[in-house]
Design a protein around this motif. Structure first.
Motif, short mmCIF file in Angstrom:
data_model
loop_
_atom_site.label_atom_id
_atom_site.label_comp_id
_atom_site.label_asym_id
_atom_site.label_seq_id
_atom_site.Cartn_x
_atom_site.Cartn_y
_atom_site.Cartn_z
N ALA A 53 17.81 43.18 22.33
CA ALA A 53 19.07 43.82 21.94
C ALA A 53 18.87 45.32 21.70
O ALA A 53 19.72 46.13 22.09
N GLU A 54 17.75 45.70 21.09
CA GLU A 54 17.44 47.12 20.89
C GLU A 54 17.29 47.83 22.23
O GLU A 54 17.79 48.95 22.40
N LEU A 55 16.59 47.20 23.16
CA LEU A 55 16.40 47.81 24.48
C LEU A 55 17.73 47.94 25.21
O LEU A 55 18.02 48.98 25.81
N LEU A 56 18.55 46.91 25.15
CA LEU A 56 19.85 46.97 25.80
C LEU A 56 20.71 48.08 25.20
O LEU A 56 21.36 48.83 25.93
N ALA A 57 20.69 48.21 23.88
CA ALA A 57 21.45 49.28 23.23
C ALA A 57 20.94 50.65 23.66
O ALA A 57 21.72 51.59 23.86
N ALA A 58 19.64 50.77 23.83
CA ALA A 58 19.07 52.05 24.29
C ALA A 58 19.50 52.34 25.73
O ALA A 58 19.74 53.50 26.08
N LEU A 59 19.61 51.32 26.53
CA LEU A 59 19.95 51.53 27.94
C LEU A 59 21.42 51.80 28.18
O LEU A 59 21.77 52.63 29.02
N VAL A 60 22.30 51.11 27.47
CA VAL A 60 23.72 51.24 27.79
C VAL A 60 24.57 51.88 26.70
O VAL A 60 25.72 52.22 26.95
N ALA A 61 24.03 52.05 25.51
CA ALA A 61 24.84 52.59 24.41
C ALA A 61 24.19 53.80 23.74
O ALA A 61 24.48 54.11 22.60
N ALA A 62 23.29 54.46 24.45
CA ALA A 62 22.64 55.68 23.96
C ALA A 62 21.91 55.47 22.63
O ALA A 62 21.82 56.38 21.81
N GLY A 63 21.39 54.27 22.44
CA GLY A 63 20.62 53.99 21.24
C GLY A 63 19.19 54.50 21.38
O GLY A 63 18.76 54.88 22.47
#
Length: 118
Positions: free
Chosen positions: A11-21
């Motif tokens: 979930a952290e990786l996905l947020a970094a990839l698509v939500a500028a996390g």
């Protein structure tokens, strides 16, 4: 590593990839940024093909930067189609006063390009 921990890291990786996390610990931030840019560009190209022609005409060169800003602020939700994504982008432009509201009885949108299959 438990399933819950793995799910949290994913979930952290996905947020970094698509939500500028931020990039998760142990993952190269430069590579995450590179992949995130590629995913945004892919979504931008798809949306640019699906928005109505009048949006292209009205925004011109401003369309790309507006799409980038909207894509960053609105990560794509699971289960939504790219057509729904394009409609949401146009609705946001209308709500923000960038585009005029459609006239009553206006014909459905005419996309710049739409495949015949769905």
């Amino acid at each position: 590593m438990s399933r819950e921990e793995l799910a949290a890291r994913q979930a952290e990786l996905l947020a970094a990839l698509v939500a500028a996390g931020p990039a998760p610990e142990g993952v190269d931030p430069a590579r995450v940024a590179l992949e995130a840019d590629a995913l945004r560009a892919k979504r931008r190209r798809a949306l640019a093909r699906l928005v109505p022609v009048d949006v292209h005409e009205r925004l011109g060169a401003e369309l790309g930067p507006r799409l980038d800003a909207w894509i960053t602020a609105h990560p794509r939700r699971e289960g939504t189609s790219m057509h729904a994504d394009a409609d949401a982008f146009v609705a946001a432009l209308r709500a923000g006063g960038v585009l005029p509201r459609p006239r009553r009885g206006w014909a459905p949108r005419v996309p710049a390009w739409r495949p015949r299959w769905r």
